[in-house]
Motif scaffolding. Structure first.
Motif, PDB file in Angstrom:
ATOM      1  N   TYR A  70      39.474  55.932  43.680  1.00 36.33           N
ATOM      2  CA  TYR A  70      40.005  55.408  44.919  1.00 36.33           C
ATOM      3  C   TYR A  70      39.336  53.697  44.941  1.00 36.33           C
ATOM      4  O   TYR A  70      40.125  52.624  45.259  1.00 36.33           O
ATOM      5  N   LEU A  71      37.860  53.642  44.633  1.00 35.74           N
ATOM      6  CA  LEU A  71      37.490  52.336  45.118  1.00 35.74           C
ATOM      7  C   LEU A  71      37.946  51.446  43.609  1.00 35.74           C
ATOM      8  O   LEU A  71      38.121  50.092  44.049  1.00 35.74           O
ATOM      9  N   PHE A  72      38.120  51.927  42.363  1.00 34.87           N
ATOM     10  CA  PHE A  72      38.699  51.155  41.162  1.00 34.87           C
ATOM     11  C   PHE A  72      40.222  50.630  41.659  1.00 34.87           C
ATOM     12  O   PHE A  72      40.469  49.562  41.694  1.00 34.87           O
ATOM     13  N   LEU A  73      40.842  51.803  42.157  1.00 33.94           N
ATOM     14  CA  LEU A  73      42.374  51.412  42.704  1.00 33.94           C
ATOM     15  C   LEU A  73      42.314  50.251  43.618  1.00 33.94           C
ATOM     16  O   LEU A  73      43.101  49.437  43.727  1.00 33.94           O
ATOM     17  N   ALA A  74      41.458  50.508  44.827  1.00 35.78           N
ATOM     18  CA  ALA A  74      41.352  49.239  45.636  1.00 35.78           C
ATOM     19  C   ALA A  74      41.202  47.903  45.141  1.00 35.78           C
ATOM     20  O   ALA A  74      41.970  47.067  45.526  1.00 35.78           O
ATOM     21  N   VAL A  75      40.074  47.929  44.189  1.00 34.78           N
ATOM     22  CA  VAL A  75      39.800  46.704  43.554  1.00 34.78           C
ATOM     23  C   VAL A  75      41.013  46.307  42.879  1.00 34.78           C
ATOM     24  O   VAL A  75      41.515  44.858  42.790  1.00 34.78           O
ATOM     25  N   VAL A  76      41.640  46.958  42.203  1.00 34.74           N
ATOM     26  CA  VAL A  76      42.989  46.571  41.439  1.00 34.74           C
ATOM     27  C   VAL A  76      44.007  46.101  42.230  1.00 34.74           C
ATOM     28  O   VAL A  76      44.858  44.949  42.128  1.00 34.74           O
ATOM     29  N   ILE A  77      44.280  46.918  43.257  1.00 36.89           N
ATOM     30  CA  ILE A  77      45.242  46.416  44.328  1.00 36.89           C
ATOM     31  C   ILE A  77      44.896  45.231  45.037  1.00 36.89           C
ATOM     32  O   ILE A  77      45.979  44.260  45.217  1.00 36.89           O
ATOM     33  N   GLY A  78      43.742  44.900  45.120  1.00 31.51           N
ATOM     34  CA  GLY A  78      43.208  43.868  45.854  1.00 31.51           C
ATOM     35  C   GLY A  78      43.726  42.343  45.092  1.00 31.51           C
ATOM     36  O   GLY A  78      44.128  41.454  45.327  1.00 31.51           O
ATOM     37  N   LEU A  79      43.368  42.542  43.787  1.00 31.51           N
ATOM     38  CA  LEU A  79      43.444  41.391  42.544  1.00 31.51           C
ATOM     39  C   LEU A  79      45.092  41.343  42.618  1.00 31.51           C
ATOM     40  O   LEU A  79      45.497  40.176  42.527  1.00 31.51           O
ATOM     41  N   LEU A  80      45.744  42.398  42.561  1.00 33.49           N
ATOM     42  CA  LEU A  80      47.369  42.275  42.711  1.00 33.49           C
ATOM     43  C   LEU A  80      47.817  41.633  43.698  1.00 33.49           C
ATOM     44  O   LEU A  80      48.835  40.844  43.805  1.00 33.49           O
ATOM     45  N   PHE A  81      47.118  41.786  45.160  1.00 35.69           N
ATOM     46  CA  PHE A  81      47.569  41.355  46.247  1.00 35.69           C
ATOM     47  C   PHE A  81      47.412  39.751  46.207  1.00 35.69           C
ATOM     48  O   PHE A  81      48.044  38.895  46.571  1.00 35.69           O
ATOM     49  N   SER A 100      36.123  39.343  46.432  1.00 33.35           N
ATOM     50  CA  SER A 100      37.093  38.965  47.555  1.00 33.35           C
ATOM     51  C   SER A 100      38.302  39.697  47.411  1.00 33.35           C
ATOM     52  O   SER A 100      38.845  39.838  48.558  1.00 33.35           O
ATOM     53  N   ALA A 101      38.543  40.023  46.232  1.00 32.61           N
ATOM     54  CA  ALA A 101      39.768  41.140  46.000  1.00 32.61           C
ATOM     55  C   ALA A 101      39.395  42.271  46.937  1.00 32.61           C
ATOM     56  O   ALA A 101      40.363  42.764  47.754  1.00 32.61           O
ATOM     57  N   ALA A 102      38.292  42.862  46.752  1.00 35.58           N
ATOM     58  CA  ALA A 102      38.196  44.229  47.479  1.00 35.58           C
ATOM     59  C   ALA A 102      38.058  43.967  48.901  1.00 35.58           C
ATOM     60  O   ALA A 102      38.392  44.675  49.788  1.00 35.58           O
ATOM     61  N   SER A 103      37.410  42.833  49.440  1.00 34.80           N
ATOM     62  CA  SER A 103      37.422  42.705  50.956  1.00 34.80           C
ATOM     63  C   SER A 103      38.733  42.301  51.443  1.00 34.80           C
ATOM     64  O   SER A 103      38.828  42.344  52.580  1.00 34.80           O
ATOM     65  N   VAL A 104      39.822  41.896  50.612  1.00 33.93           N
ATOM     66  CA  VAL A 104      40.920  41.465  51.255  1.00 33.93           C
ATOM     67  C   VAL A 104      41.781  43.120  51.619  1.00 33.93           C
ATOM     68  O   VAL A 104      42.140  43.464  52.820  1.00 33.93           O
ATOM     69  N   ILE A 105      41.278  43.995  50.752  1.00 33.61           N
ATOM     70  CA  ILE A 105      41.437  45.372  51.075  1.00 33.61           C
ATOM     71  C   ILE A 105      40.777  46.003  52.221  1.00 33.61           C
ATOM     72  O   ILE A 105      41.172  46.661  53.334  1.00 33.61           O
TER      73      ILE A 105
END
Lengths: 323, 180
Positions: A17-28, A228-233
């Motif tokens: 879940y944490l890995f997916l969150a970072v990936v989604i954050g970078l994508l965002f 910063s990608a994770a903090s967006v999430i």
């Protein structure tokens, strides 16, 4: 005997879940750059540009070093933001929970920012010092309306636990439908929390050379981009959890693992919408000065949040609306 | 030095190829605006020519940048700052010299305080001729630099490490002292 397989499964699931969150954050962040470019009538970079940037920064051949606090700061920030993500329900699933975790969450959310500020201060660059000072002032400004909003939610739903809050929102109604004024104030506070355009005062690249980031380069900057990608999430999920029911539409108790997948997808759509709102405001606004931001936050969002608090109090105490 | 994270899985040659591919597609630029060439940068960055579609964005500090643009003539006093900015950048780093002034002095060829060739003081990977080069020429230079990085020919930072003493001797010939 300890259930090792269960513990390992849960740890693996949390890591996923944490890995997916970072990936989604970078994508965002990449989608954000593309949309901003289209608003500026440009072509813009591809949406996977941020993955290339992080890869390049992590593959740099040399890094600047100052002292050991400076070395540890990006790790501190990344670890703090991952801990916050473990506390937040992302589409229903989470590792850590407890009684009164809404209050704990408000404290934990400050840890990564403080670690980051520590590293920026250790670099002894005057621009970094100015940036950290501005970031702390901005935090002080948006916490006022945000805490009022959280208080009104706690009064209306009569709980300080995120699990109970999400359950009640799923069974009764989303908080944005019941307390629209508080949601408006929270969205204004969110813009400052995410440091998007009217409030990107701490990292203003044209004034103070990107503020706290000024001395970070190479791998350190790569870690901070992941941060910063994770903090967006973290920030969008916080809004979604408080006001949009955390994206939970199906009860995992009755629907099983299908509910987890559906809830995750709904959560993804909802945080994307919240991110888009912040992005559109970001694309068309100039920047406040720090004292203007302070005055703004302690005036309009605070008044709106106070009215929302009164509304929540009247509804739950005098009118007897119990979710 | 950043080593191969998985030497048993990825061969050393492929690892270098991956590094070059990544740094080619994400050049972060710091432009040292010494002369009139700075005027050509805004149209290159904004909506008409839009260099962000190749992943090139302006950065605020040399610590974060990969690409140094020297836009225009270089006075002796400015050269000291350029050397300092260049040495603060992290490897691998690339330099583009801009216009005819850093090539041979341009219209300042007989000036008493303008250096003639930038290449004697810091390694330059690519020159753009012209007075001034149009944004089309700048975009072409960026694409050429990306191609050079891909083929491993843009290795000015390796040269600077290898011949550091000689570059320093050239620099000290024009500076009287470092601290002014």
């Amino acid at each position: 005997m300890t259930d090792w397989i269960g513990i390992l499964t849960q740890a693996g699931l949390t890591a996923l879940y944490l890995f997916l969150a970072v990936v989604i954050g970078l994508l965002f962040l990449g989608i954000g750059r593309k949309i901003t470019a289209r608003i500026h009538n440009r072509v813009g970079p591809p949406v996977y540009q941020n993955f290339i940037d992080v890869g390049k920064l992590l593959a740099k051949k040399s890094n600047i070093r100052h002292n050991w606090i400076f070395d540890l700061a990006p790790l501190f920030g990344l670890a703090g933001v991952l801990l916050t993500l473990a506390y937040l329900p992302m589409g229903g699933y989470r590792l850590l929970s407890g009684e009164g975790d809404l209050i704990i969450l408000l404290y934990i959310m400050v840890i990564p920012a403080l670690g980051f500020a520590l590293g920026a201060g250790a670099s002894a660059n005057p621009n970094a010092g100015v940036g950290v000072m501005r970031a702390l002032t901005l935090m002080f400004s948006y916490e006022m309306p945000f805490l009022l909003v959280v208080l009104s939610l706690m009064i209306f739903y009569n709980t300080a636990s995120l699990d109970v809050l999400l359950n009640k929102q799923m069974n009764y109604a989303w908080a944005i439908a019941v307390l629209p004024l508080s949601a408006l104030a929270a969205d204004m506070a969110l813009q400052g929390m995410m440091m998007e355009k009217p409030f990107d005062i701490p990292t203003a690249p044209h004034e103070i050379a990107s503020g706290p980031l000024v001395e970070f380069g190479g791998k350190y900057l790569g870690m901070l981009m992941l941060y910063s990608a994770a903090s967006v999430i973290v920030e969008t999920t916080l809004f979604v959890d408080l006001f949009l029911g955390g994206g939970i539409v199906l009860d995992p108790g009755t629907y099983g693992s299908v509910a987890y997948v559906v809830n995750y997808l709904v959560w993804l759509i909802l945080i994307f919408i919240v991110w888009l709102i912040a992005l559109f405001i970001n694309a068309v606004f100039p920047r406040f000065r720090i004292e203007q931001a302070f005055k703004f936050y302690w005036k309009w969002p605070t008044i709106i949040a106070a009215i929302g608090l009164i509304q929540a109090y009247i509804m739950s105490v005098f009118l007897g609306v119990v979710p | 030095m950043n080593e191969n994270p998985l030497p048993s899985v990825i061969p050393e040659k492929d690892w270098k190829k991956i590094q070059r591919m990544l740094s080619k597609r994400s050049l972060w630029m710091i432009h040292f605006c010494t002369g009139c060439g700075a005027m050509e940068m805004p149209p290159t960055m904004t909506s008409r020519y839009d260099m962000e579609r190749f992943g090139i964005i302006p950065m605020a500090t040399p610590r974060q940048a990969d690409l140094l643009l020297v836009t225009g003539y270089v006075a002796v006093k400015t050269l000291k700052r350029i050397v300092r900015v260049y040495e603060q950048m992290q490897d691998p780093k690339y330099v583009i010299a801009f216009g005819s002034c850093p090539i041979n002095g341009g219209i300042y060829w007989d000036s008493y305080n303008i250096i003639k060739r930038l290449d004697k003081y810091i390694p330059v990977d690519l020159y753009i001729a012209g007075c001034m080069p149009r944004p089309e020429a700048i975009m072409d230079a960026f694409l050429k630099l990306m191609k050079d990085i891909d083929e491993g020919k843009a290795n000015g930072w390796v040269r600077y490490r290898k011949y550091y003493e000689k570059y320093k001797a050239n620099q000290m010939r024009v500076f009287k002292r470092w601290d002014e």
